[in-house]
Design a protein around this motif. Structure first.
Motif, PDB file in Angstrom:
ATOM      1  N   PHE A 158      41.974  41.614  40.585  1.00 59.41           N
ATOM      2  CA  PHE A 158      40.903  40.594  40.371  1.00 59.41           C
ATOM      3  C   PHE A 158      41.154  39.182  40.982  1.00 59.41           C
ATOM      4  O   PHE A 158      40.443  38.431  41.820  1.00 59.41           O
ATOM      5  CB  PHE A 158      40.631  40.714  38.963  1.00 59.41           C
ATOM      6  CG  PHE A 158      39.998  41.810  38.263  1.00 59.41           C
ATOM      7  CD1 PHE A 158      39.502  42.641  38.994  1.00 59.41           C
ATOM      8  CD2 PHE A 158      39.771  41.976  36.861  1.00 59.41           C
ATOM      9  CE1 PHE A 158      38.744  43.855  38.266  1.00 59.41           C
ATOM     10  CE2 PHE A 158      39.218  42.740  36.316  1.00 59.41           C
ATOM     11  CZ  PHE A 158      38.817  43.831  36.998  1.00 59.41           C
ATOM     12  N   ALA A 159      42.283  38.811  40.847  1.00 56.20           N
ATOM     13  CA  ALA A 159      42.615  37.385  41.442  1.00 56.20           C
ATOM     14  C   ALA A 159      42.444  37.374  43.113  1.00 56.20           C
ATOM     15  O   ALA A 159      42.336  36.289  43.542  1.00 56.20           O
ATOM     16  CB  ALA A 159      43.945  36.850  40.975  1.00 56.20           C
ATOM     17  N   TYR A 180      31.514  37.023  40.638  1.00 59.16           N
ATOM     18  CA  TYR A 180      32.085  36.322  41.572  1.00 59.16           C
ATOM     19  C   TYR A 180      31.693  36.757  42.888  1.00 59.16           C
ATOM     20  O   TYR A 180      31.548  35.898  44.035  1.00 59.16           O
ATOM     21  CB  TYR A 180      33.451  35.842  41.307  1.00 59.16           C
ATOM     22  CG  TYR A 180      34.334  34.961  42.127  1.00 59.16           C
ATOM     23  CD1 TYR A 180      34.241  33.689  41.978  1.00 59.16           C
ATOM     24  CD2 TYR A 180      34.909  35.464  43.420  1.00 59.16           C
ATOM     25  CE1 TYR A 180      34.815  32.765  42.871  1.00 59.16           C
ATOM     26  CE2 TYR A 180      35.316  34.630  44.151  1.00 59.16           C
ATOM     27  CZ  TYR A 180      35.206  33.364  43.924  1.00 59.16           C
ATOM     28  OH  TYR A 180      36.058  32.259  44.976  1.00 59.16           O
ATOM     29  N   VAL A 181      32.057  38.204  43.199  1.00 60.28           N
ATOM     30  CA  VAL A 181      32.006  38.734  44.584  1.00 60.28           C
ATOM     31  C   VAL A 181      30.463  38.495  45.009  1.00 60.28           C
ATOM     32  O   VAL A 181      30.358  38.133  46.371  1.00 60.28           O
ATOM     33  CB  VAL A 181      32.476  40.349  44.475  1.00 60.28           C
ATOM     34  CG1 VAL A 181      31.822  40.932  45.691  1.00 60.28           C
ATOM     35  CG2 VAL A 181      34.017  40.243  44.089  1.00 60.28           C
ATOM     36  N   SER A 204      34.405  39.345  37.721  1.00 57.96           N
ATOM     37  CA  SER A 204      34.742  39.512  39.195  1.00 57.96           C
ATOM     38  C   SER A 204      33.945  40.024  40.008  1.00 57.96           C
ATOM     39  O   SER A 204      33.570  39.380  41.189  1.00 57.96           O
ATOM     40  CB  SER A 204      36.211  40.368  39.273  1.00 57.96           C
ATOM     41  OG  SER A 204      37.128  39.861  38.612  1.00 57.96           O
ATOM     42  N   VAL A 258      40.117  38.405  44.837  1.00 55.95           N
ATOM     43  CA  VAL A 258      38.870  38.026  45.240  1.00 55.95           C
ATOM     44  C   VAL A 258      38.697  36.691  45.631  1.00 55.95           C
ATOM     45  O   VAL A 258      37.626  36.117  46.209  1.00 55.95           O
ATOM     46  CB  VAL A 258      37.637  38.707  44.615  1.00 55.95           C
ATOM     47  CG1 VAL A 258      37.948  40.406  44.896  1.00 55.95           C
ATOM     48  CG2 VAL A 258      37.659  38.326  43.419  1.00 55.95           C
ATOM     49  N   MET A 259      39.556  35.627  44.787  1.00 54.93           N
ATOM     50  CA  MET A 259      39.345  34.319  44.911  1.00 54.93           C
ATOM     51  C   MET A 259      39.854  33.618  46.092  1.00 54.93           C
ATOM     52  O   MET A 259      39.580  32.359  46.189  1.00 54.93           O
ATOM     53  CB  MET A 259      40.123  33.807  43.782  1.00 54.93           C
ATOM     54  CG  MET A 259      39.685  34.250  42.323  1.00 54.93           C
ATOM     55  SD  MET A 259      38.145  34.103  41.792  1.00 54.93           S
ATOM     56  CE  MET A 259      38.228  34.878  40.360  1.00 54.93           C
ATOM     57  N   VAL A 311      35.515  44.046  34.349  1.00 55.15           N
ATOM     58  CA  VAL A 311      35.372  43.952  35.859  1.00 55.15           C
ATOM     59  C   VAL A 311      34.232  43.263  36.011  1.00 55.15           C
ATOM     60  O   VAL A 311      34.068  42.464  37.212  1.00 55.15           O
ATOM     61  CB  VAL A 311      35.220  45.166  36.561  1.00 55.15           C
ATOM     62  CG1 VAL A 311      33.923  45.844  36.091  1.00 55.15           C
ATOM     63  CG2 VAL A 311      35.579  45.076  37.800  1.00 55.15           C
ATOM     64  N   ALA A 352      37.001  42.930  47.457  1.00 52.20           N
ATOM     65  CA  ALA A 352      35.594  42.862  46.935  1.00 52.20           C
ATOM     66  C   ALA A 352      34.819  44.264  46.919  1.00 52.20           C
ATOM     67  O   ALA A 352      33.983  44.526  46.022  1.00 52.20           O
ATOM     68  CB  ALA A 352      34.583  41.925  47.731  1.00 52.20           C
ATOM     69  N   VAL A 362      36.468  46.291  43.966  1.00 48.55           N
ATOM     70  CA  VAL A 362      35.738  45.748  42.620  1.00 48.55           C
ATOM     71  C   VAL A 362      34.463  46.104  42.539  1.00 48.55           C
ATOM     72  O   VAL A 362      34.124  46.633  41.376  1.00 48.55           O
ATOM     73  CB  VAL A 362      35.921  44.142  42.695  1.00 48.55           C
ATOM     74  CG1 VAL A 362      35.447  43.660  41.311  1.00 48.55           C
ATOM     75  CG2 VAL A 362      37.383  43.646  42.439  1.00 48.55           C
ATOM     76  N   SER A 410      42.465  45.333  36.944  1.00 51.75           N
ATOM     77  CA  SER A 410      42.460  43.907  36.683  1.00 51.75           C
ATOM     78  C   SER A 410      43.528  43.321  37.542  1.00 51.75           C
ATOM     79  O   SER A 410      43.542  42.034  37.740  1.00 51.75           O
ATOM     80  CB  SER A 410      42.593  43.550  35.194  1.00 51.75           C
ATOM     81  OG  SER A 410      43.701  44.351  34.560  1.00 51.75           O
TER      82      SER A 410
END
Length: 938
Positions: free
Chosen positions: A288-289, A343-344, A340, A291-292, A337, A304, A307, A285
């Motif tokens: 995770f941030a 989001y990916v 994320s 990938v933003m 997970v 990405a 993840v 974790s």
């Protein structure tokens, strides 16, 4: 610069600086040097003092080629000299030749170092660990000399992976064995030291030389799959790798490389219990941030991949582990997970090695046995639906290509159709697990599309409509007709909507396809029929600005009418008014310029006005108003052809062809009962039309497209007019009976087959007249044995002959099964009897297509029943019985089944053994009574 260096430079030159003669001389001289027995020593000496990159590369390439050819025949001293020299070069040392050495290859460009790495790997292949056991351990002390040595060591490790170890490339059995030997030796001797060196190098150079550290991480990533994972998965190493990823002052390339190393750890093969422990310890974790960020950056792409790879491994653990603890931990990690991952999937370029659909399908599959689902699981399913919606969207870059449907647009559309298949399967799976979530999502997506402004993304609207369309595959019939369910809300909403982007081809098409998919809804909800008709008939359908939409709308409208025509009686007048301009296009002599095929429109009209619910007078008026102008246009064309152009112009032929197709389509809506019994006036109009259209065959006797369309119309008239078509058949058949072209013979035989199947003995007189002509032409065209199809045998001519052969056998089969075999025995036909028997016999025994063989055997069986049933030994066909016993029974029923092409397990050949036994018993009993035939067919 000596002569060799000059020759190398000239031979490498790609410009026109040197003339061809000089270049040829240079190439010849270089080749001569290559053939020198001492070429390896020459190359190494040249590398010691020449700084020219072209010359250095030639020397390395030549040395590599020489080793490939001569290594096994070299003496130990030669091998030792090459080994020491190559290793010295790789360790940033000058090769000391006669005290004159100043050049270091590692100062040169990357392509020299890559070629040098290949040579080192070649030596490792043959010499490690038995001859050169210290190669890796000898490298390690030299790493402290300079960063270029570290870079060279990484290139050697990478080349070793590429050339020998990696299973991403096909390997021979010998290569796999050598790779195993090298890995075993490295694991026992030097892997811990190499791993330690990697760690020290990264700590030392991460700030001063991030490119070098990236190379080290790339090597590390390659080797993790087969080294002891404990060397990497420890507090020091994992902490270092995560720090690299999280330090925003470092270059993205280095941070991304660290992520890929962690991915290699995550995906390393091991038992799932151990893997789950490692996955849990990573505390993924933390990243995770990352990938933003910018989705195009190398860091985001790498994280990405990490993840999604991590999520995939966690999912596999959850499926493979049976313990409650294992499943609980897996589920906890998965829940952590998945946001994320979603989001990916929606925002990033996903690694090709990761299948979005496969992963999501696996996750949805874990819920099939769970009931009820938790709030978290329902939220995840909603997110999966959002991923599907995003993934099925077309790329806006191709919007104009897709709208015009040019070559690029067609390719993109075909790609997306294939790509969407699995996503729509996933949609149906989610719908089964959580129908309410799925329905709400599709409702919200469609509502959002409906309320969109003009600036709304075309691709988003198309995707929302496609989701609604795809939902229909999983709906039961009662749900498709239910006005209180989801459709009761969404179908009216759809019908009332005129999207700002409705002019777009893709949007317009999926809109109409969706209405058609749910057309059963209108069976019980007739109040919405006017709105549905509007969608098909206004600028959203047959009057759309895009010709491809208009064509498809015509086809879909016909399907709509077929299902709902009893409900459409009140709207016939309105429908005809809306289609008036489309009909008019086919009553003007410019249909050749019309890009649309009007047959669907006329078929729909025929279905509507051909119903018995339509009042008789109106029905006659409707039909007359359609047929008269069409026939008038044909009459004008025929008159012009007779007066000015007997052969007909291409435009005239195209016009007439379109009109015949329209009339033919129109006739399909009228039943035989209506046209001949309840409303004969309708039948009379079609008889007059048929009589009139047969004139086309007189005026244009050689125009194959027109003959084909008239034949098709006769087929329809047989169905519509029944026996009342008989007076027109002699004239039609006389004109259609072609000369000797296989394709036209096939069309003629298909028409005769229809007539025989429909009227049986009623067509005997017709058959007696045409069979001798047909037999004469067929036996002149078809070979007596197999149609040759060797090299180049797949030509159009061969295919036409094969089609004629199959159709002729069908024709004979239809004749015999309808008790018309006496046609073969008439005076004009009897001359072809022997040719027919020999052709049938050969095909029964030797044709490659077993169903064709079977058909011919069935013809013989019918003939046996018709011609061998007389008592007291009287023969109906002299010699036929002897032919059956001596030729057919022996060759077909015995010898032909010995051929390997006859497969007893095939349903076309094996059948029921009891039936076979019964047939033989019956046949033998009949033939024992009569064995005195006077004519033998041989």
């Amino acid at each position: 610069m000596d002569d060799l260096e000059k020759a190398i430079l000239i031979s490498f030159d790609e410009s026109v600086t040197f003339d061809s003669v000089l270049k040829s001389q240079a190439v010849a001289y270089v080749q001569q040097i290559k053939e020198n027995p001492s070429i390896c020593r020459i190359c190494i000496e040249k590398l010691s003092f020449c700084k020219l990159a072209q010359v250095q590369f030639w020397c390395l390439q030549c040395l590599h080629e020489a080793l490939l050819v001569k290594y096994l025949s070299m003496t130990p001293d030669e091998k030792s000299y090459i080994r020491k020299s190559v290793f010295s070069i790789a360790c940033y040392e000058a090769v000391d030749v006669n005290g004159n050495s100043s050049v270091k290859v590692l100062d040169g460009p990357a392509f020299l170092k890559n070629k040098l790495a290949q040579i080192v790997v070649f030596l490792i292949y043959f010499e490690y660990p038995l001859i050169w056991p210290s190669v890796f351990m000898d490298f390690l002390p030299n790493l402290s000399k300079d960063a270029v040595v570290i870079d060279m060591f990484c290139r050697v490790l990478n080349a070793l992976d590429d050339e020998l170890i990696s299973l991403d490339y096909p390997r021979s059995g010998d290569e796999v064995a050598v790779a195993g030997r090298i890995k075993d030796a490295m694991r026992a001797q030097c892997v811990p030291q190499i791993v330690r060196a990697w760690y020290d190098i990264i700590l030392m150079y991460k700030n001063s030389s991030p490119e070098l550290c990236t190379s080290v991480l790339d090597s590390m990533r390659r080797y993790i799959s087969w080294i002891d994972i404990g060397l990497i998965v420890n507090d020091a190493y994992i902490q270092m790798l995560f720090e690299l990823m999280l330090m925003d002052v470092l270059p993205d390339q280095l941070r991304g490389a660290a992520a890929i190393v962690i991915l290699a750890v995550v995906t390393k093969g091991m038992d799932y219990k151990s893997k789950l422990t490692i996955l849990q310890s990573l505390q993924i974790s933390r990243v995770f941030a990352l990938v933003m960020g910018d989705s195009d950056s190398e860091l985001v792409s790498s994280v990405a991949s990490l993840v999604t790879g991590y999520a995939n491994e966690v999912l596999e653990c959850s499926k493979r582990l049976n313990s409650e603890d294992g499943k609980g931990v897996s589920l906890e990690l998965l829940n952590e997970v998945l946001p994320s991952v979603f989001y990916v999937m929606k925002n990033c370029e996903v690694d090709s090695a990761f299948s979005i659909v496969q992963f999501l399908s696996g996750y949805v599959g874990t819920m099939k046995s769970l009931s009820p689902l938790t709030e978290m699981q329902l939220l995840h399913l909603d997110q999966i639906l959002e991923v599907i919606r995003v993934q099925i969207q077309f790329d806006p870059l191709y919007r104009s290509n897709l709208d015009m449907l040019d070559k690029i647009g067609r390719e993109e559309e075909d790609r997306m159709v294939e790509f969407r298949k699995d996503l729509f399967v996933l949609l149906r799976n989610v719908g089964r697990v959580a129908p309410n979530v799925t329905h709400n999502f599709i409702r919200n997506s469609l509502s959002s599309a409906v309320t969109s402004s003009e600036k709304r993304n075309v691709e988003e609207v198309e995707a929302a409509l496609s989701l609604f369309y795809a939902l229909g595959e999983s709906l039961q019939d009662d749900a498709a007709r239910n006005r209180t369910g989801l459709l009761g809300e969404l179908v009216p909403m759809l019908l009332l909507t005129r999207f700002p982007c409705h002019s777009n081809r893709l949007v317009a098409l999926v809109y109409l396809e969706t209405i058609t998919r749910y057309m059963k809804f209108f069976l019980d909800n007739t109040q919405y029929i006017p709105m549905a008709l509007g969608a098909f008939l206004d600028e959203r359908g047959v009057h759309h600005s895009n010709v491809n939409v208009r064509r498809r709308a015509s086809h879909l409208f016909t399907r709509f009418v077929k299902l709902l025509k009893p409900k459409l009686v009140p709207y016939v007048e309105i429908i005809l008014q809306h289609l008036q301009d489309k009909v008019a296009e086919f009553t003007r002599m410019d249909t050749a310029s019309n890009e649309e095929d009007g047959s669907h429109i006329f078929e729909a009209i025929g279905l509507l006005i051909g119903m018995e619910d339509v009042p008789p007078d109106k029905q006659s008026d409707y039909l007359s108003s359609l047929l008269s102008p069409l026939c008038q246009q044909v009459e004008v064309a025929l008159s012009n052809a007779k007066a000015h152009n007997p052969g007909g112009s291409p435009a005239q032929i195209a016009d007439i062809k379109q009109i015949i197709m329209a009339i033919n389509a129109l006739s399909k809506g009228f039943s035989e009962r209506l046209a001949t019994a309840s409303r004969p006036s309708i039948g009379l109009m079609f008889k007059q039309t048929l009589d009139f259209l047969l004139q086309i065959l007189v005026v244009f006797p050689k125009i194959e497209p027109l003959r084909c369309k008239v034949t098709s119309f006769i087929h329809s008239m047989v169905n519509t007019l029944g026996a009342s078509v008989f007076p027109y058949l002699p004239k039609a058949l006389e004109q259609l009976l072609p000369e000797s072209q296989p394709k036209e013979l096939v069309d003629f035989l298909v028409l005769l087959n229809q007539l025989i199947c429909k009227f049986s003995a009623g067509v005997r007189d017709i058959l007696e007249g045409v069979y001798p002509i047909i037999a004469s032409r067929v036996f002149n065209i078809l070979p007596r044995n197999e149609i040759q199809s060797g090299p180049g045998g797949n030509t159009e001519e061969i295919r036409e002959l094969q089609e004629l052969q199959r159709t002729f056998y069908t024709f004979l089969h239809v004749i015999t099964t309808h008790h018309l075999s006496l046609v073969f025995l008439l005076p004009k036909s009897r001359g072809y009897l022997e040719s027919m028997m020999q052709l049938l016999l050969y095909t029964s025994c030797k044709h490659k297509d077993i169903p064709v063989r079977k058909s011919c055997v069935q013809i013989f069986i019918r003939l046996i029943k018709d011609w061998c049933g007389r008592p007291c030994g009287e023969e109906k066909v002299p010699g036929f019985q002897s032919f059956i016993v001596e030729a057919f029974a022996t060759n077909c029923c015995l010898y032909s089944v010995l051929d390997k092409s006859f497969e007893f397990r095939d349903t076309n050949t094996g059948n029921d053994i009891k039936v076979l036994k019964s047939f033989y018993q019956s046949l033998v009993e009949k033939l024992r009574l009569q064995q005195n035939g006077s004519l033998v067919f041989r």
